[in-house]
Design an enzyme around this catalytic site. Sequence first.
Site, PDB file in Angstrom:
ATOM      1  N   GLY A   4     -10.938   2.091   3.787  1.00 38.90           N
ATOM      2  CA  GLY A   4      -9.509   2.328   3.395  1.00 38.90           C
ATOM      3  C   GLY A   4      -9.025   3.785   3.339  1.00 38.90           C
ATOM      4  CG  ASN A  64      -4.226  -1.009  -1.532  1.00 41.68           C
ATOM      5  OD1 ASN A  64      -3.947  -1.632  -0.388  1.00 41.68           O
ATOM      6  ND2 ASN A  64      -5.510  -1.250  -2.074  1.00 41.68           N
ATOM      7  NE  ARG A  65       4.318  -3.916  -1.677  1.00 40.25           N
ATOM      8  CZ  ARG A  65       4.608  -3.348  -2.967  1.00 40.25           C
ATOM      9  NH1 ARG A  65       3.985  -3.830  -3.996  1.00 40.25           N
ATOM     10  NH2 ARG A  65       5.787  -2.640  -3.215  1.00 40.25           N
ATOM     11  CG  PHE A 104      -5.830  -5.053   7.473  1.00 42.41           C
ATOM     12  CD1 PHE A 104      -6.750  -4.037   6.673  1.00 42.41           C
ATOM     13  CD2 PHE A 104      -6.197  -6.083   7.407  1.00 42.41           C
ATOM     14  CE1 PHE A 104      -7.963  -4.530   6.129  1.00 42.41           C
ATOM     15  CE2 PHE A 104      -7.112  -6.843   6.989  1.00 42.41           C
ATOM     16  CZ  PHE A 104      -8.139  -6.216   6.201  1.00 42.41           C
ATOM     17  CB  SER A 135      -7.922  -7.061   2.573  1.00 41.31           C
ATOM     18  OG  SER A 135      -6.328  -6.682   2.336  1.00 41.31           O
ATOM     19  CG  ASN A 164      -2.758  -5.651   0.196  1.00 38.28           C
ATOM     20  OD1 ASN A 164      -2.221  -6.047  -0.727  1.00 38.28           O
ATOM     21  ND2 ASN A 164      -3.508  -4.564   0.031  1.00 38.28           N
ATOM     22  CB  THR A 165      -4.063  -9.721   5.851  1.00 38.77           C
ATOM     23  OG1 THR A 165      -4.144  -8.155   6.228  1.00 38.77           O
ATOM     24  CG2 THR A 165      -3.833 -10.367   7.092  1.00 38.77           C
ATOM     25  CE  LYS A 203     -14.604  -3.892   0.246  1.00 36.09           C
ATOM     26  NZ  LYS A 203     -14.048  -2.281   0.528  1.00 36.09           N
ATOM     27  CG  ASN A 214     -11.155  -5.541  -0.488  1.00 35.93           C
ATOM     28  OD1 ASN A 214     -10.494  -4.889  -1.074  1.00 35.93           O
ATOM     29  ND2 ASN A 214     -11.391  -5.879   0.535  1.00 35.93           N
ATOM     30  CB  THR A 215      -8.431  -4.329  -4.401  1.00 35.97           C
ATOM     31  OG1 THR A 215      -7.693  -5.042  -3.336  1.00 35.97           O
ATOM     32  CG2 THR A 215      -8.485  -2.746  -3.982  1.00 35.97           C
ATOM     33  N   GLY A 245     -10.290   0.868  -9.116  1.00 37.49           N
ATOM     34  CA  GLY A 245     -10.412   1.639 -10.275  1.00 37.49           C
ATOM     35  C   GLY A 245     -10.976   1.197 -11.225  1.00 37.49           C
ATOM     36  N   GLY A 269     -14.542   0.982  -9.381  1.00 40.07           N
ATOM     37  CA  GLY A 269     -14.506   1.692 -10.531  1.00 40.07           C
ATOM     38  C   GLY A 269     -15.420   2.746 -11.020  1.00 40.07           C
ATOM     39  CE1 TYR A 297      -8.154   5.378  -2.070  1.00 41.05           C
ATOM     40  CE2 TYR A 297      -8.735   4.489  -0.128  1.00 41.05           C
ATOM     41  CZ  TYR A 297      -7.846   4.960  -0.970  1.00 41.05           C
ATOM     42  OH  TYR A 297      -6.512   5.275  -0.359  1.00 41.05           O
TER      43      TYR A 297
HETATM   44  C1  FMN Z   1      -5.120   2.427  -0.636  1.00 43.24           C
HETATM   45  C2  FMN Z   1      -6.506   1.528  -0.311  1.00 43.24           C
HETATM   46  C3  FMN Z   1      -6.977   1.175   0.866  1.00 43.24           C
HETATM   47  C4  FMN Z   1      -7.770   0.115   1.045  1.00 43.24           C
HETATM   48  N1  FMN Z   1      -8.193  -0.318   2.367  1.00 43.24           N
HETATM   49  C5  FMN Z   1      -9.188  -1.152   2.536  1.00 43.24           C
HETATM   50  C6  FMN Z   1      -9.568  -1.574   3.512  1.00 43.24           C
HETATM   51  O1  FMN Z   1      -8.887  -1.283   4.931  1.00 43.24           O
HETATM   52  N2  FMN Z   1     -10.558  -2.474   3.895  1.00 43.24           N
HETATM   53  C7  FMN Z   1     -11.548  -2.888   2.796  1.00 43.24           C
HETATM   54  O2  FMN Z   1     -12.318  -3.607   2.659  1.00 43.24           O
HETATM   55  N3  FMN Z   1     -11.263  -2.348   1.504  1.00 43.24           N
HETATM   56  C8  FMN Z   1     -10.069  -1.271   1.404  1.00 43.24           C
HETATM   57  N4  FMN Z   1      -9.775  -1.110   0.288  1.00 43.24           N
HETATM   58  C9  FMN Z   1     -10.761  -1.239  -0.844  1.00 43.24           C
HETATM   59  C10 FMN Z   1     -11.713  -0.297  -1.283  1.00 43.24           C
HETATM   60  O3  FMN Z   1     -12.818  -0.126  -0.304  1.00 43.24           O
HETATM   61  C11 FMN Z   1     -12.693  -0.545  -2.478  1.00 43.24           C
HETATM   62  O4  FMN Z   1     -13.319  -1.801  -2.243  1.00 43.24           O
HETATM   63  C12 FMN Z   1     -11.717  -1.078  -3.754  1.00 43.24           C
HETATM   64  O5  FMN Z   1     -11.011  -0.059  -3.836  1.00 43.24           O
HETATM   65  C13 FMN Z   1     -12.700  -0.703  -5.098  1.00 43.24           C
HETATM   66  O6  FMN Z   1     -13.288   0.449  -5.150  1.00 43.24           O
HETATM   67  P1  FMN Z   1     -12.680   1.735  -6.000  1.00 43.24           P
HETATM   68  O7  FMN Z   1     -12.363   1.050  -7.424  1.00 43.24           O
HETATM   69  O8  FMN Z   1     -13.702   2.735  -5.894  1.00 43.24           O
HETATM   70  O9  FMN Z   1     -11.548   2.068  -5.460  1.00 43.24           O
HETATM   71  C14 FMN Z   1      -8.741  -0.071  -0.090  1.00 43.24           C
HETATM   72  C15 FMN Z   1      -8.257   0.400  -1.455  1.00 43.24           C
HETATM   73  C16 FMN Z   1      -7.339   1.266  -1.625  1.00 43.24           C
HETATM   74  C17 FMN Z   1      -7.186   1.753  -3.008  1.00 43.24           C
END
Ligand code: FMN
Length: 385
Positions: free
Chosen positions: A69, A117-118, A121, A186, A188-189, A243, A272-273, A297, A326, A347
Site C-alpha cells: 500500500g 483508508n478506503r 486499489f 482489503s 475497500n473492494t 494476507k 490487513n486493516t 496503526g 501497529g 506502514y
Molecule cells: C493507505 C493504505 C493502503 C493500503 N493498501 C494495501 C494494499 O493495497 N494491499 C494490502 O494488502 N494492504 C494494504 N494496506 C494494509 C497494510 O499493508 C497493513 O497490512 C496495515 O496497514 C496494517 O499495518 P500497519 O498498522 O503497520 O499500517 C494499506 C494500508 C494503508 C494505510
Amino acid sequence: MSWAYRTFLRPLLFAQDSEAIHHQTLQILGWASRRPIICDLLEEFLGAQELPVNLFGLRFPNPVGLAAGMDKYAEAVPAWNSLGFGFTELGGVTWHPQEGNSPPRLFRAVSEQALINRMGFNNFGAQAMAERLAVWRAHGRWPKHPVGINLGKSKITPLDNAAEDYAASFRILWPHADFFVVNVSSPNTPNLRQLQDRAALDEILAAMQEVNREWSVVSRQSSVAGTEDNGQRTTDRKPILVKVAPDLSFDAFDEILELVRPRQIAGIIATNTTITRPDTSDEVARRIYAEPGGLSGHPLRARSTEIVRHLYRQTKGVLPIIGVGGIFNADDAWEKITAGASLVQLYTGLVYEGPGLAKAIVEGLRRHLIESGLKHLSEAVGIAA
Ligand SMILES: Cc1cc2nc3c(=O)[nH]c(=O)nc-3n(C[C@H](O)[C@H](O)[C@H](O)COP(=O)(O)O)c2cc1C
C-alpha cells in the site's frame, strides 16, 4: 531521528492532506531512487545493520519489511533498501488499471496513532507494474533485498471470475518479483473479503499454482535461469502467501490453514486493516473513526499479534508468518516475532515515526536478542506463543 521527525517535520506534513503528502513523499523517493549517490547517502544515515533471515529460499538482510500500500506504483523500488528495510511488498496491483475510490480516502487519527483508508486499489494495472519493474532492473537499480508483489482483484471483475483475475496478474508479474501475496482481505473492494472463504480461496490458489507450474518449466528451460542480480532465486515456483483480515474468527483462520498443504501456501501475512473501531474519548478521533474504510496503526497491534499467535500455535510453528499491524518500535516488532512471526512489516508506523524507523527497529531487535541470550533471530520466533 524519530524524535527530530516527530518534533519538526511531522507537524508540517500533518498540516496537509494525507494523500497529497503521500504522493509528494513517493515522488521525492522516486527521484532519489534514480540517483545512486542519493541512495548511498540515505543508506549511510538510515540503512540498517544486518540481522539476516532465510525464508522461502530467499535471504532477507533483516526482518523488517515495508507493507503493501505504501509503494503501490513501484515508484521508489531502490529507496526502501536504502531506508533500512529488509524487504518490500509492492502494490496492491490488479489486472485492470483502476482509479480506486474517490478522495478523500485517507485519514489520520493522530491521538490514536492510526490511519483509516478506503483507497480501493488505485493502481495502473499489472501490465504497467511489470513494465516499471523491468525498467528498474534494466537500469541496474534493483534492490539487494527480496521484493514481493501484493495482488488484488479488479473491481470490475465479478467474484466468480476472481481466480482468473489473480492468475492473469500473477502470470505477467511472475518474472519480476521474488514472492507474491494474494490479498483477499482489503475491506475497500466490495465483497473482496468473501474470497477468504475456503472454496473461493482454493480456486484462486489452484489457478495461481498452475501459472507457477507453467512459468517454472519455462524458466528452467530458458538460459536466463539462475539467480537474479540481487542474489535471489528466479527458478522454481515463486512463494505464494495469503494476507488475511483481522476480523475473521479463529475458525475461519483454521479453514484457510487447511489449504496450506494442498495449495502449497508459503506463508500467511497477518494482518490487513480492520473494519472494527475501538472506543476513544477523543472527539476528533471519533469523527475520523466514523469514516468507512480499514483502520491501521496502534489500535490494530494487539489483535494482529493475537492472530499471529493463533496461526503459529495451530501450525506448530512450521508455517512462516509475516506479522503486520501497529508496529511502531522494536518492542512491537519483538512482540510479533515472539508470538510467532518470522518477519514483520509496517506502514502506519512509518507515517508516524519517520524514515529512521526500520533502522531503529533492527537495532532494537539486536538488543532484544542479546538480552535474551539468543544468537539468531529464528530462535526468538514463537517463544511467547
Ligand atoms: C493507505 C493504505 C493502503 C493500503 N493498501 C494495501 C494494499 O493495497 N494491499 C494490502 O494488502 N494492504 C494494504 N494496506 C494494509 C497494510 O499493508 C497493513 O497490512 C496495515 O496497514 C496494517 O499495518 P500497519 O498498522 O503497520 O499500517 C494499506 C494500508 C494503508 C494505510
